[in-house]
Design a protein around this motif. Sequence first.
Motif, PDB file in Angstrom:
ATOM      1  N   ASP A 146      83.446 -46.537 -23.754  1.00 17.74           N
ATOM      2  CA  ASP A 146      82.552 -45.381 -23.886  1.00 17.74           C
ATOM      3  C   ASP A 146      82.719 -44.655 -25.225  1.00 17.74           C
ATOM      4  OD1 ASP A 146      81.491 -45.718 -21.318  1.00 17.74           O
ATOM      5  OD2 ASP A 146      83.173 -44.626 -20.420  1.00 17.74           O
ATOM      6  N   SER A 147      83.602 -45.149 -26.084  1.00 17.60           N
ATOM      7  CA  SER A 147      83.903 -44.433 -27.333  1.00 17.60           C
ATOM      8  C   SER A 147      82.809 -44.673 -28.386  1.00 17.60           C
ATOM      9  CB  SER A 147      85.259 -44.873 -27.886  1.00 17.60           C
ATOM     10  OG  SER A 147      85.221 -46.236 -28.290  1.00 17.60           O
ATOM     11  N   ASP A 148      82.546 -43.628 -29.163  1.00 19.15           N
ATOM     12  CA  ASP A 148      81.600 -43.745 -30.278  1.00 19.15           C
ATOM     13  C   ASP A 148      82.284 -44.254 -31.536  1.00 19.15           C
ATOM     14  OD1 ASP A 148      79.412 -42.612 -28.821  1.00 19.15           O
ATOM     15  OD2 ASP A 148      80.372 -40.651 -29.047  1.00 19.15           O
ATOM     16  N   LEU A 149      83.576 -43.931 -31.690  1.00 14.86           N
ATOM     17  CA  LEU A 149      84.290 -44.289 -32.917  1.00 14.86           C
ATOM     18  C   LEU A 149      85.772 -44.451 -32.621  1.00 14.86           C
ATOM     19  CD1 LEU A 149      84.424 -44.535 -36.066  1.00 14.86           C
ATOM     20  CD2 LEU A 149      84.739 -42.053 -36.120  1.00 14.86           C
ATOM     21  N   VAL A 150      86.348 -45.514 -33.166  1.00 12.81           N
ATOM     22  CA  VAL A 150      87.797 -45.706 -33.137  1.00 12.81           C
ATOM     23  C   VAL A 150      88.296 -45.652 -34.578  1.00 12.81           C
ATOM     24  CG1 VAL A 150      89.684 -47.311 -32.671  1.00 12.81           C
ATOM     25  CG2 VAL A 150      87.841 -47.039 -31.010  1.00 12.81           C
ATOM     26  N   THR A 189      83.767 -59.085 -42.340  1.00 11.88           N
ATOM     27  CA  THR A 189      83.544 -60.328 -41.600  1.00 11.88           C
ATOM     28  C   THR A 189      84.195 -60.282 -40.218  1.00 11.88           C
ATOM     29  OG1 THR A 189      85.505 -61.385 -42.545  1.00 11.88           O
ATOM     30  CG2 THR A 189      83.436 -61.647 -43.743  1.00 11.88           C
ATOM     31  N   LEU A 190      85.160 -59.387 -40.032  1.00  3.88           N
ATOM     32  CA  LEU A 190      85.818 -59.240 -38.731  1.00  3.88           C
ATOM     33  C   LEU A 190      85.093 -58.243 -37.837  1.00  3.88           C
ATOM     34  CD1 LEU A 190      89.563 -59.138 -39.876  1.00  3.88           C
ATOM     35  CD2 LEU A 190      88.359 -61.047 -38.826  1.00  3.88           C
ATOM     36  N   GLY A 191      84.045 -57.631 -38.365  1.00  2.00           N
ATOM     37  CA  GLY A 191      83.289 -56.681 -37.560  1.00  2.00           C
ATOM     38  C   GLY A 191      83.746 -55.244 -37.697  1.00  2.00           C
ATOM     39  N   ILE A 192      84.678 -54.981 -38.639  1.00  2.00           N
ATOM     40  CA  ILE A 192      85.136 -53.603 -38.874  1.00  2.00           C
ATOM     41  C   ILE A 192      84.067 -52.889 -39.692  1.00  2.00           C
ATOM     42  CG2 ILE A 192      86.926 -52.172 -39.938  1.00  2.00           C
ATOM     43  CD1 ILE A 192      88.885 -54.502 -39.436  1.00  2.00           C
ATOM     44  N   ASP A 193      83.606 -51.755 -39.196  1.00  2.00           N
ATOM     45  CA  ASP A 193      82.458 -51.079 -39.816  1.00  2.00           C
ATOM     46  C   ASP A 193      82.789 -50.416 -41.144  1.00  2.00           C
ATOM     47  OD1 ASP A 193      80.364 -51.383 -37.629  1.00  2.00           O
ATOM     48  OD2 ASP A 193      82.018 -50.510 -36.514  1.00  2.00           O
ATOM     49  N   ALA A 194      83.967 -49.839 -41.262  1.00  2.00           N
ATOM     50  CA  ALA A 194      84.328 -49.150 -42.507  1.00  2.00           C
ATOM     51  C   ALA A 194      85.835 -49.169 -42.671  1.00  2.00           C
ATOM     52  CB  ALA A 194      83.814 -47.705 -42.488  1.00  2.00           C
ATOM     53  N   GLN A 195      86.268 -49.096 -43.917  1.00  2.00           N
ATOM     54  CA  GLN A 195      87.697 -49.062 -44.203  1.00  2.00           C
ATOM     55  C   GLN A 195      87.992 -47.935 -45.177  1.00  2.00           C
ATOM     56  OE1 GLN A 195      89.081 -52.090 -47.173  1.00  2.00           O
ATOM     57  NE2 GLN A 195      87.163 -53.119 -46.623  1.00  2.00           N
ATOM     58  N   LEU A 196      89.251 -47.556 -45.216  1.00  2.00           N
ATOM     59  CA  LEU A 196      89.677 -46.458 -46.066  1.00  2.00           C
ATOM     60  C   LEU A 196      90.929 -46.882 -46.816  1.00  2.00           C
ATOM     61  CD1 LEU A 196      89.128 -43.502 -46.780  1.00  2.00           C
ATOM     62  CD2 LEU A 196      90.498 -42.834 -44.825  1.00  2.00           C
ATOM     63  N   ASN A 197      90.927 -46.710 -48.136  1.00  3.85           N
ATOM     64  CA  ASN A 197      92.046 -47.108 -48.976  1.00  3.85           C
ATOM     65  C   ASN A 197      92.779 -45.867 -49.468  1.00  3.85           C
ATOM     66  OD1 ASN A 197      93.808 -48.095 -50.854  1.00  3.85           O
ATOM     67  ND2 ASN A 197      92.273 -49.089 -52.139  1.00  3.85           N
ATOM     68  N   GLY A 211      83.929 -52.766 -26.661  1.00  7.08           N
ATOM     69  CA  GLY A 211      82.766 -51.916 -26.454  1.00  7.08           C
ATOM     70  C   GLY A 211      82.617 -50.685 -27.319  1.00  7.08           C
ATOM     71  N   SER A 212      83.568 -50.409 -28.211  1.00  7.51           N
ATOM     72  CA  SER A 212      83.423 -49.230 -29.067  1.00  7.51           C
ATOM     73  C   SER A 212      82.236 -49.419 -30.019  1.00  7.51           C
ATOM     74  CB  SER A 212      84.695 -48.994 -29.890  1.00  7.51           C
ATOM     75  OG  SER A 212      84.519 -47.884 -30.752  1.00  7.51           O
ATOM     76  N   LYS A 213      81.479 -48.348 -30.243  1.00 12.26           N
ATOM     77  CA  LYS A 213      80.279 -48.454 -31.077  1.00 12.26           C
ATOM     78  C   LYS A 213      80.613 -48.662 -32.550  1.00 12.26           C
ATOM     79  CE  LYS A 213      77.244 -45.600 -28.142  1.00 12.26           C
ATOM     80  NZ  LYS A 213      78.244 -45.257 -27.104  1.00 12.26           N
ATOM     81  N   SER A 214      81.693 -48.035 -33.040  1.00  6.43           N
ATOM     82  CA  SER A 214      81.992 -48.097 -34.464  1.00  6.43           C
ATOM     83  C   SER A 214      83.496 -48.008 -34.693  1.00  6.43           C
ATOM     84  CB  SER A 214      81.279 -46.947 -35.201  1.00  6.43           C
ATOM     85  OG  SER A 214      81.467 -47.030 -36.595  1.00  6.43           O
ATOM     86  N   THR A 215      83.952 -48.545 -35.838  1.00  5.75           N
ATOM     87  CA  THR A 215      85.382 -48.521 -36.163  1.00  5.75           C
ATOM     88  C   THR A 215      85.588 -48.149 -37.635  1.00  5.75           C
ATOM     89  OG1 THR A 215      85.296 -50.908 -36.627  1.00  5.75           O
ATOM     90  CG2 THR A 215      86.074 -50.234 -34.443  1.00  5.75           C
ATOM     91  N   LEU A 216      86.705 -47.472 -37.879  1.00 10.40           N
ATOM     92  CA  LEU A 216      87.129 -47.118 -39.235  1.00 10.40           C
ATOM     93  C   LEU A 216      88.619 -47.402 -39.313  1.00 10.40           C
ATOM     94  CD1 LEU A 216      86.881 -45.723 -42.034  1.00 10.40           C
ATOM     95  CD2 LEU A 216      87.142 -43.524 -40.858  1.00 10.40           C
ATOM     96  N   ALA A 217      89.033 -48.222 -40.291  1.00 10.94           N
ATOM     97  CA  ALA A 217      90.432 -48.639 -40.380  1.00 10.94           C
ATOM     98  C   ALA A 217      91.053 -48.204 -41.698  1.00 10.94           C
ATOM     99  CB  ALA A 217      90.548 -50.160 -40.232  1.00 10.94           C
ATOM    100  N   LEU A 218      92.259 -47.692 -41.620  1.00  9.65           N
ATOM    101  CA  LEU A 218      93.047 -47.343 -42.804  1.00  9.65           C
ATOM    102  C   LEU A 218      93.775 -48.600 -43.269  1.00  9.65           C
ATOM    103  CD1 LEU A 218      94.155 -44.852 -44.496  1.00  9.65           C
ATOM    104  CD2 LEU A 218      96.112 -44.928 -42.958  1.00  9.65           C
ATOM    105  N   ILE A 219      93.522 -49.027 -44.509  1.00 12.28           N
ATOM    106  CA  ILE A 219      94.112 -50.268 -45.006  1.00 12.28           C
ATOM    107  C   ILE A 219      94.704 -50.024 -46.394  1.00 12.28           C
ATOM    108  CG2 ILE A 219      93.705 -52.686 -45.597  1.00 12.28           C
ATOM    109  CD1 ILE A 219      91.380 -52.677 -43.642  1.00 12.28           C
ATOM    110  N   ASN A 220      96.028 -50.194 -46.515  1.00 10.09           N
ATOM    111  CA  ASN A 220      96.720 -49.972 -47.779  1.00 10.09           C
ATOM    112  C   ASN A 220      96.678 -51.191 -48.697  1.00 10.09           C
ATOM    113  OD1 ASN A 220      98.362 -47.229 -47.700  1.00 10.09           O
ATOM    114  ND2 ASN A 220      98.487 -48.106 -45.640  1.00 10.09           N
ATOM    115  N   ASP A 221      96.960 -52.353 -48.135  1.00 10.83           N
ATOM    116  CA  ASP A 221      97.103 -53.569 -48.945  1.00 10.83           C
ATOM    117  C   ASP A 221      95.738 -54.075 -49.393  1.00 10.83           C
ATOM    118  OD1 ASP A 221      97.707 -56.045 -50.065  1.00 10.83           O
ATOM    119  OD2 ASP A 221      99.269 -56.477 -48.587  1.00 10.83           O
TER     120      ASP A 221
END
Length: 458
Positions: A301-305, A345-353, A326-336
Amino acid sequence: MRVIICGAGQVGYGIAERLATEGNDVSVIDTSATLIHRIRDTLDVRGFVGHGSHPDVLAAAAADQADMIIAVTLFDEVNMTACQVAHSLFDVPTKIARIRSQSYLAAHYSNLFSRDHLPIDVIISPEREVGDVVLRRIASPGATDIVQFAEGNVTMMAIECREDCPVINTPLSQLTELFPDLSATVVGVWRNDRLFVPHSADQLLAGDLVYVISHRRQVKRTLSLFGHDETEASRIIIAGGGNIGLYVASQLEERGARTKVKIIEASHARAVEVADKLRRTVVLNGSALDQQVLIEADIEDSDLVVSLTNDDQVNILSSVMAKRLGSKSTLALINDPVYHGFTATLGIDAQLNPRAVTVSRILQHVRRGRIRQVHSVQKGSAEVIEAEALETSPLVGKPLRELDLPDDIRIGAVFRNNLVIKPDGETTIKAKDRVIIFAVSSAVRQVEQMFRVSLEFF
């Protein structure tokens, strides 16, 4: 410019790489011989093994001739001491320190970093900087990057043009004719791994990442124009209850948002600590990679993870699992940076460096001239710069159409007397105007010269 960087980790390396590429004289100090050897072998910088706070090490790095010291080691106390020593013994003019502990940053202790106590000119808190970026992303779904300038009156957005984008295959000049009251300017386009400043006859294509500068009140309308009508997330799951996760959740609570937030934290002790500091946020103790924990958090039921742990692999995998569940959208913190290329390509909607966020913050103090703010995009391929125009600037006093501006520079907005002006050929810049400019990396030096106090360049 002569710069000393204390700390050769990811942030220190990123700053050294950027400054060395621009021809600055850079010295890097770190206790790790391995990191110093790596930075010497790959960058045109000098490296010194030792403690950045020790006077003899700073002396060896020629601190007496340095214009700036940037202390970004893993330890706040080392960073603060390095700045104090650089000030007291070597009279280094500009001192920047990364401070991670929130205790040092409490408002009622702000006098600690005054010139009479700890003489640090600029405090950088990576957790708060990154947390603010996350909050802006939450507030403006549809933008893959969003930064505010001119006291929040001007916004720069990166917007992806999808196949259903209404404005693709349309010359930019026609967009101005169709929407004359839209205070937004397309200043840059990322296409096929290349960044360029478009001309009025250019068209946007599906797959483009477009950089737009607009009035803050036109953000939602601009996103809608580009086919992004996503609603703001109301059910958010944060993976990781560290400093960033806690900051984001607490800010959402303080803003009175009706957003329902849940935090998943692997450490039981930390989960209890975070739960004690928050009022309305639900804190779950468990791994963000545990499918049962995600289901317990109502992942479907989540809109964003938002994955904000200190482990890139956990952030990536938890984002992938969240989308599958089932989450609608994702944002991942990625250092490397190794992982940055394939998250989509993995389906992650956005990333943050985080490194890019910190480097951008530091650049505004490295840039010469009346530079108020800098935001780096596409790994340094371009910068969005806010600068104050002086009487001596070649931009002042003539209509923009009469100025011989480089092709790799585009003025996105002018801020004057609390008004945002969308520039056109007839716009004339006045002294004390704030000018928000998009500049490809090769043209950044020219932008600096336009806003220099000295007359030597003109």
